[in-house]
Write a protein that holds these residues in place. Structure first.
Motif, PDB file in Angstrom:
ATOM      1  N   GLN A 205       1.467  -0.575  -5.330  1.00  0.00           N
ATOM      2  CA  GLN A 205      -0.129  -0.582  -5.230  1.00  0.00           C
ATOM      3  C   GLN A 205      -0.852  -1.437  -6.197  1.00  0.00           C
ATOM      4  OE1 GLN A 205      -1.487   3.421  -4.581  1.00  0.00           O
ATOM      5  NE2 GLN A 205      -0.611   3.472  -2.748  1.00  0.00           N
TER       6      GLN A 205
ATOM      7  N   ALA B 163      -4.607   5.952   0.741  1.00  0.00           N
ATOM      8  CA  ALA B 163      -4.603   6.715  -0.604  1.00  0.00           C
ATOM      9  C   ALA B 163      -4.126   5.966  -1.733  1.00  0.00           C
ATOM     10  CB  ALA B 163      -3.465   7.904  -0.660  1.00  0.00           C
TER      11      ALA B 163
ATOM     12  N   PHE C 102      -5.100   7.270   8.836  1.00  0.00           N
ATOM     13  CA  PHE C 102      -5.028   7.719   7.613  1.00  0.00           C
ATOM     14  C   PHE C 102      -5.816   6.941   6.563  1.00  0.00           C
ATOM     15  CE2 PHE C 102      -0.314   7.897   9.252  1.00  0.00           C
ATOM     16  CZ  PHE C 102      -0.249   9.437   9.110  1.00  0.00           C
TER      17      PHE C 102
ATOM     18  N   GLY D 196      10.229   5.983   4.568  1.00  0.00           N
ATOM     19  CA  GLY D 196      10.984   4.887   4.924  1.00  0.00           C
ATOM     20  C   GLY D 196      11.062   4.522   6.335  1.00  0.00           C
ATOM     21  N   THR D 197      12.036   3.734   6.848  1.00  0.00           N
ATOM     22  CA  THR D 197      12.135   3.293   8.173  1.00  0.00           C
ATOM     23  C   THR D 197      13.244   3.568   8.869  1.00  0.00           C
ATOM     24  OG1 THR D 197      10.771   1.320   7.473  1.00  0.00           O
ATOM     25  CG2 THR D 197      11.891   1.136   9.528  1.00  0.00           C
TER      26      THR D 197
ATOM     27  N   ASP E 211       0.178   4.594  14.216  1.00  0.00           N
ATOM     28  CA  ASP E 211      -0.469   4.739  12.897  1.00  0.00           C
ATOM     29  C   ASP E 211      -1.321   3.286  12.189  1.00  0.00           C
ATOM     30  OD1 ASP E 211       1.284   6.991  12.276  1.00  0.00           O
ATOM     31  OD2 ASP E 211       2.495   5.956  10.901  1.00  0.00           O
ATOM     32  N   LEU E 212      -2.504   4.012  12.028  1.00  0.00           N
ATOM     33  CA  LEU E 212      -3.423   2.926  11.286  1.00  0.00           C
ATOM     34  C   LEU E 212      -3.818   3.541   9.890  1.00  0.00           C
ATOM     35  CD1 LEU E 212      -6.137   2.411  14.092  1.00  0.00           C
ATOM     36  CD2 LEU E 212      -4.367   0.769  13.457  1.00  0.00           C
ATOM     37  N   ILE E 213      -4.386   2.386   9.224  1.00  0.00           N
ATOM     38  CA  ILE E 213      -4.967   2.963   7.889  1.00  0.00           C
ATOM     39  C   ILE E 213      -6.429   2.127   7.536  1.00  0.00           C
ATOM     40  CG2 ILE E 213      -4.564   3.069   5.422  1.00  0.00           C
ATOM     41  CD1 ILE E 213      -1.547   2.767   5.644  1.00  0.00           C
TER      42      ILE E 213
ATOM     43  N   TYR F 263       0.705  -1.301  -0.065  1.00  0.00           N
ATOM     44  CA  TYR F 263       0.133  -0.016   0.065  1.00  0.00           C
ATOM     45  C   TYR F 263       0.889   1.219   0.037  1.00  0.00           C
ATOM     46  CZ  TYR F 263       1.634  -0.080   4.670  1.00  0.00           C
ATOM     47  OH  TYR F 263       2.477  -0.096   5.749  1.00  0.00           O
TER      48      TYR F 263
ATOM     49  N   ILE G 164       8.782   4.184  13.889  1.00  0.00           N
ATOM     50  CA  ILE G 164       9.481   2.844  13.977  1.00  0.00           C
ATOM     51  C   ILE G 164       8.644   1.947  13.279  1.00  0.00           C
ATOM     52  CG2 ILE G 164       9.745   1.195  15.804  1.00  0.00           C
ATOM     53  CD1 ILE G 164      10.449   3.208  17.615  1.00  0.00           C
ATOM     54  N   ASP G 165       9.084   1.053  12.458  1.00  0.00           N
ATOM     55  CA  ASP G 165       8.349  -0.121  12.175  1.00  0.00           C
ATOM     56  C   ASP G 165       8.695  -1.443  12.895  1.00  0.00           C
ATOM     57  OD1 ASP G 165       7.685  -2.539  10.853  1.00  0.00           O
ATOM     58  OD2 ASP G 165       8.609  -2.077   8.856  1.00  0.00           O
TER      59      ASP G 165
HETATM   60  C1  LIG Z   1       7.158   5.885   6.818  1.00  0.00           C
HETATM   61  S1  LIG Z   1       5.822   5.084   7.317  1.00  0.00           S
HETATM   62  C2  LIG Z   1       5.916   4.786   9.012  1.00  0.00           C
HETATM   63  C3  LIG Z   1       7.421   3.960   9.252  1.00  0.00           C
HETATM   64  C4  LIG Z   1       7.527   2.557   9.111  1.00  0.00           C
HETATM   65  N1  LIG Z   1       7.857   2.901   7.767  1.00  0.00           N
HETATM   66  C5  LIG Z   1       6.385   1.668   8.957  1.00  0.00           C
HETATM   67  O1  LIG Z   1       5.774   1.503   8.084  1.00  0.00           O
HETATM   68  O2  LIG Z   1       6.014   1.205  10.298  1.00  0.00           O
HETATM   69  C6  LIG Z   1       4.455   6.207   7.350  1.00  0.00           C
HETATM   70  C7  LIG Z   1       3.076   5.816   7.524  1.00  0.00           C
HETATM   71  O3  LIG Z   1       2.264   6.377   6.289  1.00  0.00           O
HETATM   72  C8  LIG Z   1       1.245   5.619   6.026  1.00  0.00           C
HETATM   73  N2  LIG Z   1       1.019   5.325   4.884  1.00  0.00           N
HETATM   74  C9  LIG Z   1       1.921   4.702   3.948  1.00  0.00           C
HETATM   75  N3  LIG Z   1       1.356   4.801   2.732  1.00  0.00           N
HETATM   76  C10 LIG Z   1       0.119   5.208   2.879  1.00  0.00           C
HETATM   77  C11 LIG Z   1      -0.859   5.348   2.166  1.00  0.00           C
HETATM   78  N4  LIG Z   1      -0.889   4.832   0.541  1.00  0.00           N
HETATM   79  N5  LIG Z   1      -2.218   5.664   2.255  1.00  0.00           N
HETATM   80  C12 LIG Z   1      -2.098   6.098   3.684  1.00  0.00           C
HETATM   81  N6  LIG Z   1      -1.311   5.900   4.552  1.00  0.00           N
HETATM   82  C13 LIG Z   1       0.041   5.345   4.140  1.00  0.00           C
HETATM   83  C14 LIG Z   1       1.324   4.316   6.921  1.00  0.00           C
HETATM   84  O4  LIG Z   1       0.333   4.410   8.434  1.00  0.00           O
HETATM   85  C15 LIG Z   1       2.719   4.496   7.449  1.00  0.00           C
HETATM   86  O5  LIG Z   1       2.870   4.070   8.879  1.00  0.00           O
END
Ligand SMILES: C[S@@+](CC[C@H](N)C(=O)[O-])C[C@H]1O[C@@H](n2cnc3c(N)ncnc32)[C@H](O)[C@@H]1O
Ligand code: SF4
Length: 453
Positions: A249, A240, A237, A110-111, A206-208, A65, A143-144
């Motif tokens: 995606q 998207a 979120f 990224g992470t 974070d949730l989606i 995603y 953090i992942d």
């Molecule tokens: C950089 S990541 C967080 C840190 C780590 N990479 C992780 O995934 O745990 C940022 C956040 O963006 C959100 N995210 C990424 N792609 C998305 C999308 N296509 N639509 C909505 N939220 C998204 C996710 O909730 C994700 O945790």
């Protein structure tokens, strides 16, 4: 808060492709026809305290995603090369920030926890070498959970990090398999608990919603488990889905995605449960405990918004370092190269890796202030705003926007009375579409944005 009217018929009217307004104009307006000489002037006019964002693009495994700027790799040494380049970029910026202090530092990706403990130590040492970071600065990291051990979490604490944000997305196994991100709930539970014991002052999860196979019943279980974990903040979120922009995606089968009414239902149940559990619905995609600094900033009318979303500081005072990072300082926006080879090439040539930018004109600044006010506080004092921005007639200046706002008023999503524009509780769901009425650039490239819900 007034009660929210969940009306699925509004979807066909207001579920546009629209920006999340982490800036105005949005990053799509940035142009390669940009004079980098503006950066120095913008920083010299900025407040003494700035926020700093650092992008670490690496991840071990691809989540289908994902819309973030990332590089999937197993080669840990790539991060050493990247840190070499970041050191050069910091050295280029250090003289510009000589008289400034950093009050917020955020590592995103990224992470960032792709980095080993040694690499994290090196990064923090570099930051302290080149910049003045306040002793009480907020220092946060994304953090992942899969890339973080107990030892790494402890190490982050000793390095001065005081805020953590974990990517959870959804706890249901079927959803996790479909998005190629299987992670154990026990691991998340354990890391949240350990973060608390280590004394991190803020924990965000974070949730989606809108992911493949998400169903109200299973998503409710995820939401309830998140509430049990009792984080200070929650990001919820809207997925998207823009497969034309994000190739990964395309691995998600469109038929497995919830449609717009189902997405609204998922959002509804999450908002209802978080609010019932005592969280303040900050807006759009954020919830916070009422005693959290984000909630307090909103209560005090001081909430801000920048490229990291809702924030307590750093609007128009944010420096971004690393590949793809965006900065916004004193009405000037600029973005670094989005691809690593171009980023490295600029650094190796001794140049700032800035690829595009934009300088706000007078009208942009007025609209930016209005959109920020609506998206952060959901109301605007017309008289006060007009005085602040020297508008002879607000009604005349925004005649076109106010005409576009008419249907929102008829549907009870916006009220204009007593010299105020007020976004109602139901209107908060559509605040992106409401702000879009005031956006002078929106007709260009609109399909490149995601749906509002
Ligand atoms: C950089 S990541 C967080 C840190 C780590 N990479 C992780 O995934 O745990 C940022 C956040 O963006 C959100 N995210 C990424 N792609 C998305 C999308 N296509 N639509 C909505 N939220 C998204 C996710 O909730 C994700 O945790
Ligand atoms: S969601 Fe996080 S871990 Fe997954 S690919 Fe995107 S940045 Fe990497």
């Amino acid at each position: 808060m007034q009660t929210i009217k969940w009306d699925p018929t509004l979807i066909s009217k207001y579920n546009i492709n629209g920006p999340r307004y982490t800036s105005y104009p949005t990053a799509l307006s940035l142009s390669t026809d940009f004079d980098q000489g503006l950066i120095q002037g913008a920083i010299s006019q900025s407040p003494d305290e700035l926020s700093l964002y650092l992008h670490i693009p690496f991840c071990h495994k691809l989540c289908y995603y994902c819309g973030c700027n990332k590089v999937i790799t197993r080669h840990q040494h790539k991060a050493d090369t990247y840190l070499d380049a970041l050191a050069e970029e910091m050295a280029l910026f250090a003289p510009l920030l000589d008289s400034k202090r950093i009050n917020q530092l955020h590592l995103g990706g990224g992470t960032p926890t792709f980095l080993t403990e040694v690499q994290l130590s090196r990064l923090m040492a570099l930051l302290h070498k080149f910049f003045t970071i306040n002793a009480d600065a907020e220092i946060s990291i994304e953090i992942d959970p899969r890339s973080c051990s107990d030892g790494k979490l402890r190490h982050l604490s000793t390095l001065g990090f005081n805020r953590v944000s974990f990517g959870v997305q959804d706890l249901d196994e079927k959803v996790q398999i479909a998005i190629n991100r299987v992670q154990d709930t026990d691991l998340i539970r354990h890391q949240v608990q350990l973060s608390r014991e280590l004394g991190f002052s803020s924990i965000n999860l974070d949730l989606i919603y809108g992911l493949p196979f998400q169903q109200p019943a299973s998503f409710a279980k995820t939401v309830d488990e998140i509430i049990r974990l009792n984080p200070h903040r929650i990001s919820l979120f809207s997925y998207a889905h823009i497969p034309d922009r994000f190739a990964a995606q395309r691995k998600i089968d469109d038929s497995s995605l919830p449609d717009a009414p189902r997405k609204l239902e998922l959002m509804q149940l999450a908002i209802n449960r978080f609010v019932a559990a005592g969280y303040q619905f900050i807006g759009m995609d954020h919830f916070a405990r009422p005693d959290d600094t984000l909630a307090k900033a909103q209560q005090a009318g001081k909430l801000q918004r920048n490229f990291q979303g809702y924030t307590t500081a750093g609007q128009d005072a944010l420096i971004g370092l690393g590949v793809s990072s965006i900065s916004q300082v004193s009405g000037v926006l600029w973005q670094n190269s989005k691809e690593l080879p171009a980023y490295y090439a600029a650094i190796n040539a001794g140049n700032l890796p800035v690829e595009r930018g934009f300088s706000l004109n007078g009208d942009d600044k007025i609209r930016a202030a209005l959109i920020s006010q609506l998206i952060c506080h959901f109301e605007l004092d017309i008289e006060g705003f007009s005085q602040q921005w020297h508008l002879a007639s607000f009604w005349h200046y925004f005649a076109e926007a106010l005409e576009q706002l008419q249907p929102f008023m008829e549907d009870g999503l916006v009220e204009v009375y007593d010299g105020r524009i007020n976004v109602t509780a139901s209107g908060r769901l559509w605040v992106r579409s409401i702000c879009a009425c005031f956006d002078a650039y929106l007709t260009q490239g609109q399909q490149r944005y995601s749906k509002v819900v």
